[in-house]
Design an enzyme around this catalytic site. Structure first.
Site, PDB file in Angstrom:
ATOM      1  N   ASP A 130       0.852  -1.197   0.000  1.00 20.35           N
ATOM      2  CA  ASP A 130       0.000   0.000   0.000  1.00 20.35           C
ATOM      3  C   ASP A 130       0.885   1.244   0.000  1.00 20.35           C
ATOM      4  OD1 ASP A 130      -2.280  -1.571   0.183  1.00 20.35           O
ATOM      5  OD2 ASP A 130      -2.671  -1.127   2.290  1.00 20.35           O
ATOM      6  N   ARG A 180      -1.287  -0.649  -8.547  1.00 23.25           N
ATOM      7  CA  ARG A 180      -2.692  -0.341  -8.212  1.00 23.25           C
ATOM      8  C   ARG A 180      -2.795   1.186  -8.192  1.00 23.25           C
ATOM      9  NH1 ARG A 180      -3.779  -1.220  -2.271  1.00 23.25           N
ATOM     10  NH2 ARG A 180      -4.309  -3.399  -2.699  1.00 23.25           N
TER      11      ARG A 180
END
Ligand code: FDA
Length: 309
Positions: A130, A180
Site C-alpha cells: 500500500d 494499483r
C-alpha cells in the site's frame, strides 16, 4: 474541512485508544472491517469468492514505534499467508511498510518485507505494498525496487492526488511492475498534491489510460462510477481485454457496483481489512464520505434514545 479534521483525528493516539474500546465505534468499524481475527477474515474472503470476486487481505496496522511491534506485524503477515494457502482461497495480501517498521529505518522494513515475500513466493502469492502519505513515497518505492529485482510477486500503489505519480508510473511501467492506482486517502499539502477533486479525477483518468495502454495487469481501485466508465471507454476503444486488468474496491463500500461490474464480465478484487488496529483505517473511510459520519451520529443517537427508554 470535515475531511481535513477526520484525517487529522486518524493520527491521534488518545482517540485511537478511546475508539478501540468504545462499543459504538467498534460497531461502526464492522461495516468496513471483516473482524478482529484471521478466522473471521478468511470467512469473509470465502464469501467474496463465492460472489465471483477475488480478494486481498490486509492485517490492519501502521506506524509501529518499536522493533517488537514490527516483528509481530511480520509474524502476523506470515501466519496470514499460511492460512490463505491452507484455505485454498482466491486472495492475495496487502500491507503497509510503516507496519513493518519504516519509521524505525529502511533496513528493518526491508528485512521484514523480504521475509514476507520469501514466504509468499513459496505459495506463489502476490503481495501489494500500500502507499502511505507523501513523505513515505520515495522510501516505499526504493524498497520496492530493491526487492522487485528478486521478487516478481510484489506490486505497489500510486496515488492520483500526487503531482509526481505520472513520472513514478513511467518508471514502474518500464520495470514491468504491477501497479494499483488509487485517488489517495491522505491529507497532502498543495506543494505535492492536487487540492481540487476535479484535478485529482483528471489525473486519475490520465494515469488509468497510461496503465491500460502499457502496464502489466494494472488494478484500477476506485468506487467512482465516472473513473470506472473512463477506464471502460478507454479499454473498449483500444481493444484491451477485460482479463488484462482488474477493478478493486474496499470491503463494505458500493457492493452494488462490485456485483454489477462482475455481472458485466469485469474482474473485481475486494480489499478486506481485519484486526484490532482499525481506528486510522476507519477514520480515513469516514473522511472520504461525510455521510458516513452522519451514519455514526445516527447510530449514537439511536443508542442514546434506546438507553433512555
Ligand atoms: P471518491 O472519494 O471520489 O468516491 C466516489 C464514490 O465512492 C463516492 O461518491 C461514494 O459513493 C463512494 N465512496 C468512496 N469512499 C467511500 C466511503 N469511505 N464510504 C462510502 N462510500 C464511499 N489510498 C491510499 O492512499 N493508499 C492505498 O494504498 C490505498 N489502497 C486502496 C485500495 C483499494 C482497493 C481501494 C478501493 C482504495 C484504496 N485507497 C488507498 C483509498 C483511495 O485512495 C480513496 O481514498 C478511496 O478509494 C476513495 O476514493 P474513490 O476513488 O472511491 O473516489
Amino acid at each position: 474541512m470535515l475531511r481535513q479534521t477526520l484525517v487529522r483525528l486518524s493520527q491521534q493516539p488518545q482517540l485511537r485508544d478511546f475508539a478501540t474500546h468504545n462499543g459504538l465505534a467498534r460497531g461502526m468499524a464492522e461495516r468496513f472491517v471483516a473482524g478482529e481475527t484471521l478466522e473471521q477474515a478468511i470467512a469473509v474472503v470465502r464469501d467474496v469468492n463465492t460472489r465471483a470476486m477475488s480478494a486481498t487481505l490486509d492485517h490492519l496496522g501502521e506506524n509501529v514505534t518499536s522493533k517488537k511491534e514490527a516483528i509481530e506485524a511480520t509474524n502476523a503477515a506470515c501466519s496470514m499467508l499460511a492460512a490463505l494457502t491452507s484455505a485454498g482461497v482466491d486472495c492475495n495480501a496487502s500491507l503497509k511498510l510503516t507496519q513493518l517498521g519504516l519509521d524505525l529505518g529502511d533496513e528493518i522494513a526491508r528485512e521484514n518485507l523480504q521475509r514476507i515475500l520469501d514466504q509468499a513466493a513459496e505459495s506463489d502469492t502476490f503481495i501489494r505494498i500500500d502507499m502511505e502519505s507523501s513523505e513515505y513515497v520515495d522510501r516505499t518505492l526504493d524498497i520496492f525496487y530493491r526487492l522487485f529485482e528478486t521478487y516478481q510477486n510484489a506490486g505497489v500503489v500510486l496515488q492520483a492526488s500526487l503531482y509526481r505519480s505520472a513520472q513514478d508510473l513511467q518508471r514502474l511501467i518500464a520495470s514491468k511492475a504491477r501497479v494499483r492506482l488509487v485517488k489517495g486517502a491522505y491529507l497532502e499539502p498543495a506543494s505535492v498534491a492536487f487540492q481540487q477533486k476535479a484535478d485529482v479525477d483528471a489525473n486519475f483518468v490520465k494515469l488509468t489510460e497510461m496503465l491500460l495502454a502499457e502496464a502489466h495487469y494494472p488494478a484500477i481501485a476506485t468506487h467512482d462510477p465516472a473513473m470506472i466508465a473512463a477506464a471502460q471507454r478507454f479499454a473498449a476503444g483500444h481493444q484491451i481485454a477485460a482479463s488484462s486488468y482488474e477493478f478493486q474496491m474496499l470491503y463494505g463500500i458500493r457492493r452494488d457496483l462490485q456485483t454489477g461490474l462482475v455481472a458485466e464480465g469485469y474482474r473485481m478484487r475486494i480489499y478486506i481489512p481485519y484486526g484490532s488496529h482499525w481506528y486510522p483505517y476507519l477514520m480515513r473511510r469516514m473522511a472520504e464520505r461525510p455521510a458516513n459520519v452522519m451514519f455514526v451520529l445516527g447510530s449514537i443517537a439511536r443508542e442514546v434514545t434506546a438507553r433512555g427508554r
